[in-house]
Write an enzyme that holds these catalytic residues in place. Structure first.
Site, PDB file in Angstrom:
ATOM      1  N   ARG A  27      21.622 -53.407  44.908  1.00 42.59           N
ATOM      2  CA  ARG A  27      21.445 -52.170  45.444  1.00 42.59           C
ATOM      3  C   ARG A  27      21.403 -52.314  47.144  1.00 42.59           C
ATOM      4  O   ARG A  27      20.646 -53.175  47.596  1.00 42.59           O
ATOM      5  CB  ARG A  27      20.321 -51.439  45.168  1.00 42.59           C
ATOM      6  CG  ARG A  27      20.594 -50.676  43.936  1.00 42.59           C
ATOM      7  CD  ARG A  27      19.396 -49.629  43.533  1.00 42.59           C
ATOM      8  NE  ARG A  27      19.612 -48.772  42.504  1.00 42.59           N
ATOM      9  CZ  ARG A  27      18.768 -48.196  41.553  1.00 42.59           C
ATOM     10  NH1 ARG A  27      17.555 -48.452  41.652  1.00 42.59           N
ATOM     11  NH2 ARG A  27      19.412 -47.366  40.663  1.00 42.59           N
ATOM     12  N   GLU A  45      28.402 -53.666  38.220  1.00 39.05           N
ATOM     13  CA  GLU A  45      29.032 -52.259  37.338  1.00 39.05           C
ATOM     14  C   GLU A  45      29.581 -52.987  35.913  1.00 39.05           C
ATOM     15  O   GLU A  45      29.330 -52.414  34.790  1.00 39.05           O
ATOM     16  CB  GLU A  45      29.895 -51.619  38.182  1.00 39.05           C
ATOM     17  CG  GLU A  45      29.106 -50.595  39.052  1.00 39.05           C
ATOM     18  CD  GLU A  45      27.978 -49.581  38.440  1.00 39.05           C
ATOM     19  OE1 GLU A  45      28.384 -49.288  37.092  1.00 39.05           O
ATOM     20  OE2 GLU A  45      26.912 -49.249  38.817  1.00 39.05           O
ATOM     21  N   GLN A  50      27.389 -51.496  28.853  1.00 37.59           N
ATOM     22  CA  GLN A  50      26.740 -51.617  27.774  1.00 37.59           C
ATOM     23  C   GLN A  50      25.476 -52.547  27.661  1.00 37.59           C
ATOM     24  O   GLN A  50      25.262 -53.339  26.497  1.00 37.59           O
ATOM     25  CB  GLN A  50      27.765 -51.955  26.365  1.00 37.59           C
ATOM     26  CG  GLN A  50      28.774 -51.112  26.369  1.00 37.59           C
ATOM     27  CD  GLN A  50      29.844 -51.329  25.399  1.00 37.59           C
ATOM     28  OE1 GLN A  50      29.760 -51.204  24.127  1.00 37.59           O
ATOM     29  NE2 GLN A  50      31.130 -51.775  25.836  1.00 37.59           N
ATOM     30  N   THR A  51      24.980 -53.032  28.773  1.00 38.38           N
ATOM     31  CA  THR A  51      23.928 -53.805  28.668  1.00 38.38           C
ATOM     32  C   THR A  51      23.006 -53.498  29.797  1.00 38.38           C
ATOM     33  O   THR A  51      23.119 -52.760  30.946  1.00 38.38           O
ATOM     34  CB  THR A  51      24.473 -55.289  29.345  1.00 38.38           C
ATOM     35  OG1 THR A  51      25.699 -55.609  28.785  1.00 38.38           O
ATOM     36  CG2 THR A  51      23.349 -56.267  29.275  1.00 38.38           C
ATOM     37  N   GLY A  89      27.093 -61.190  26.430  1.00 38.22           N
ATOM     38  CA  GLY A  89      27.927 -60.402  25.401  1.00 38.22           C
ATOM     39  C   GLY A  89      29.251 -59.736  25.713  1.00 38.22           C
ATOM     40  O   GLY A  89      29.378 -59.807  27.295  1.00 38.22           O
ATOM     41  N   TYR A  90      30.027 -59.224  24.989  1.00 32.01           N
ATOM     42  CA  TYR A  90      31.274 -58.612  25.468  1.00 32.01           C
ATOM     43  C   TYR A  90      32.100 -59.407  26.427  1.00 32.01           C
ATOM     44  O   TYR A  90      32.275 -58.994  27.761  1.00 32.01           O
ATOM     45  CB  TYR A  90      31.010 -57.107  25.910  1.00 32.01           C
ATOM     46  CG  TYR A  90      30.155 -56.136  25.148  1.00 32.01           C
ATOM     47  CD1 TYR A  90      30.734 -55.800  24.034  1.00 32.01           C
ATOM     48  CD2 TYR A  90      28.552 -56.219  25.185  1.00 32.01           C
ATOM     49  CE1 TYR A  90      30.177 -54.769  23.036  1.00 32.01           C
ATOM     50  CE2 TYR A  90      27.991 -55.209  24.356  1.00 32.01           C
ATOM     51  CZ  TYR A  90      28.786 -54.646  23.305  1.00 32.01           C
ATOM     52  OH  TYR A  90      28.145 -53.734  22.524  1.00 32.01           O
ATOM     53  N   TYR A 125      35.026 -44.795  34.600  1.00 31.67           N
ATOM     54  CA  TYR A 125      33.673 -44.687  34.840  1.00 31.67           C
ATOM     55  C   TYR A 125      33.247 -45.883  36.175  1.00 31.67           C
ATOM     56  O   TYR A 125      32.780 -45.454  37.108  1.00 31.67           O
ATOM     57  CB  TYR A 125      32.620 -44.793  33.880  1.00 31.67           C
ATOM     58  CG  TYR A 125      31.124 -45.276  34.409  1.00 31.67           C
ATOM     59  CD1 TYR A 125      30.429 -44.294  34.952  1.00 31.67           C
ATOM     60  CD2 TYR A 125      30.759 -46.743  34.446  1.00 31.67           C
ATOM     61  CE1 TYR A 125      29.145 -44.569  35.356  1.00 31.67           C
ATOM     62  CE2 TYR A 125      29.579 -46.834  34.799  1.00 31.67           C
ATOM     63  CZ  TYR A 125      28.980 -46.070  35.452  1.00 31.67           C
ATOM     64  OH  TYR A 125      27.387 -46.491  35.768  1.00 31.67           O
ATOM     65  N   ASP A 143      28.623 -41.811  32.959  1.00 34.38           N
ATOM     66  CA  ASP A 143      28.551 -42.857  31.641  1.00 34.38           C
ATOM     67  C   ASP A 143      27.553 -41.860  30.525  1.00 34.38           C
ATOM     68  O   ASP A 143      27.371 -40.833  30.901  1.00 34.38           O
ATOM     69  CB  ASP A 143      27.599 -44.398  32.093  1.00 34.38           C
ATOM     70  CG  ASP A 143      26.310 -43.994  33.113  1.00 34.38           C
ATOM     71  OD1 ASP A 143      26.033 -42.690  32.963  1.00 34.38           O
ATOM     72  OD2 ASP A 143      25.707 -44.849  32.994  1.00 34.38           O
ATOM     73  N   CYS A 195      14.998 -38.734  31.896  1.00 33.99           N
ATOM     74  CA  CYS A 195      15.912 -38.052  31.098  1.00 33.99           C
ATOM     75  C   CYS A 195      16.868 -38.784  29.734  1.00 33.99           C
ATOM     76  O   CYS A 195      17.910 -39.004  29.823  1.00 33.99           O
ATOM     77  CB  CYS A 195      16.960 -37.127  31.917  1.00 33.99           C
ATOM     78  SG  CYS A 195      18.074 -35.913  30.995  1.00 33.99           S
ATOM     79  N   CYS A 204      10.319 -35.019  35.455  1.00 32.27           N
ATOM     80  CA  CYS A 204      11.692 -34.694  35.770  1.00 32.27           C
ATOM     81  C   CYS A 204      11.662 -33.739  37.185  1.00 32.27           C
ATOM     82  O   CYS A 204      10.997 -32.835  37.196  1.00 32.27           O
ATOM     83  CB  CYS A 204      12.548 -34.197  34.702  1.00 32.27           C
ATOM     84  SG  CYS A 204      14.137 -33.997  35.502  1.00 32.27           S
ATOM     85  N   CYS A 210      16.340 -27.001  34.755  1.00 30.50           N
ATOM     86  CA  CYS A 210      17.018 -27.459  33.737  1.00 30.50           C
ATOM     87  C   CYS A 210      17.379 -26.296  32.574  1.00 30.50           C
ATOM     88  O   CYS A 210      16.264 -26.040  31.975  1.00 30.50           O
ATOM     89  CB  CYS A 210      16.430 -28.691  32.932  1.00 30.50           C
ATOM     90  SG  CYS A 210      17.124 -29.366  31.636  1.00 30.50           S
TER      91      CYS A 210
END
Length: 365
Positions: A27, A45, A50-51, A89-90, A125, A143, A195, A204, A210
């Site tokens: 960041r 990214e 998926q991690t 993985g992946y 994405y 996502d 969320c 939130c 909302c």
């Protein structure tokens, strides 16, 4: 149906994120300027696909220590790349990331959404997330977390992915108004920490606006997706030693585990098939350490590990003997790493089923 103005509705997210954002090594400190290192955004990214963040951080730090820029990654060897990725993985993501790095090293870093979409491994994405965070482009990144936030805020009771195009159009003015990088990361942070599938509405910043919370339906939005059927299998995974070293399957060029070494394996073998002779009669001595359950997204393996020593012989088709001093450096998937860590562990005596599995492996069947 028309959606409420996103720039107004999501305005509380920007100051909330500035106050609560978690420190992450990729960041940027200044969220109002282009990122000083777009390559770091790209790496993060692709790793985050998926991690979870907590899993990715140590991998990211090791990766950036060895491959700090696109040029170094473009020149990296397959074993180095898969060694650093092993366990994440992946594995196709690692190959795609190197492909993207080679394109960047040759032609420069694309600074448009269209250019980013042309890089290997970047879908809608990931390309949008890199564009927003690296270059401050108002490109909505949707996502699972972002879809969930949008669905609840707007009370979309069907699958929000059906509204992907409309939601991107809805979000773009809010990104422009509050800062593409800041708001993109704020939506991700909200979906990951507040969320969540079991929402923590009292924490939130959007609770007053909302629509799902107003209607009392936030717990069932978005609707649950049907679960993918998980295949249950039982395998014998064998670490077989001999004079030349350890018997392994070399990396394949394609598939989920491309680039990774693996131990030979056999499916569940009935104990009564040809098991009358003791293991020593076949020149085999071995033991069976404690097994475990290995879970993948669509597969659940009951792993029966075997550690054995055999008389030196030619490697079966598709396998090769690897010197013992190389074993610790080979890139392996998480399951095979676990057996590698157990090659010196004690175990129960070799069973008839284990012996039959070894004979099957050594016969190349």
């Amino acid at each position: 149906m028309p959606f409420a103005d996103a720039a107004t509705l999501l305005a509380p997210l920007a100051p909330w994120f500035d106050a609560v954002r978690r420190p992450m090594p990729w960041r940027a400190g200044d969220l109002d300027a282009p990122h000083p290192d777009p390559y770091a955004v790209l790496v993060s990214e692709i790793m985050l696909q998926q991690t979870q963040v907590a899993t990715v951080i140590p991998y990211f730090l090791r990766w950036m220590g060895r491959f700090p820029d696109a040029a170094s990654l473009a020149a990296g060897t397959e074993d180095e790349i898969h060694g650093l990725w092993a366990g994440l993985g992946y594995y196709r993501r690692a190959r795609s990331l190197q492909g993207a790095a080679r394109a960047i090293a040759e032609g420069g870093f694309p600074r448009t959404l269209e250019g980013l979409l042309d890089l290997p491994g970047l879908g809608p994405y990931t390309a949008a997330a890199v564009a927003a965070q690296a270059f401050q482009l108002p490109t909505p990144a949707l996502d699972g977390n972002a879809f969930r936030v949008a669905a609840r805020v707007l009370a979309l009771e069907d699958d929000p992915r059906r509204h992907a195009g409309a939601l991107r159009d809805w979000l773009a003015p809010a990104l422009a108004a509050h800062g593409p990088s800041r708001l993109t990361q704020a939506v991700m942070e909200l979906g990951a920490t507040v969320c969540t599938p079991a929402p923590r509405c009292a924490s939130c910043p959007l609770q007053g606006a909302c629509a799902a919370r107003v209607l009392g339906i936030q717990d069932r939005i978005p609707p649950a997706q049907p679960r993918t059927k998980v295949t249950e299998v039982e395998i014998h995974l064998a670490a077989i030693a001999s004079g030349p070293g350890w018997l392994l399957r070399p990396p394949g060029a394609k598939g989920l585990l491309a680039g990774l070494w693996s131990w030979p394996s056999a499916g569940a073998v009935p104990a009564f098939q040809g098991a009358a002779e003791p293991a020593a009669a076949y020149g085999i001595e071995g033991r069976e350490p404690a097994g475990w359950i290995q879970v993948y997204s669509h597969r659940r393996e009951t792993v029966r590990p075997i550690v054995a020593r055999v008389a030196s012989e030619a490697a079966p088709p598709g396998m090769e003997w690897v010197r013992a001093d190389r074993l610790s450096d080979l890139p392996m998937g998480r399951r095979d790493q676990r057996l590698r860590d157990a090659v010196d562990a004690p175990g129960a005596p070799l069973t008839a089923a284990g012996l039959n599995a070894l004979r099957e492996i050594l016969a190349g069947s």
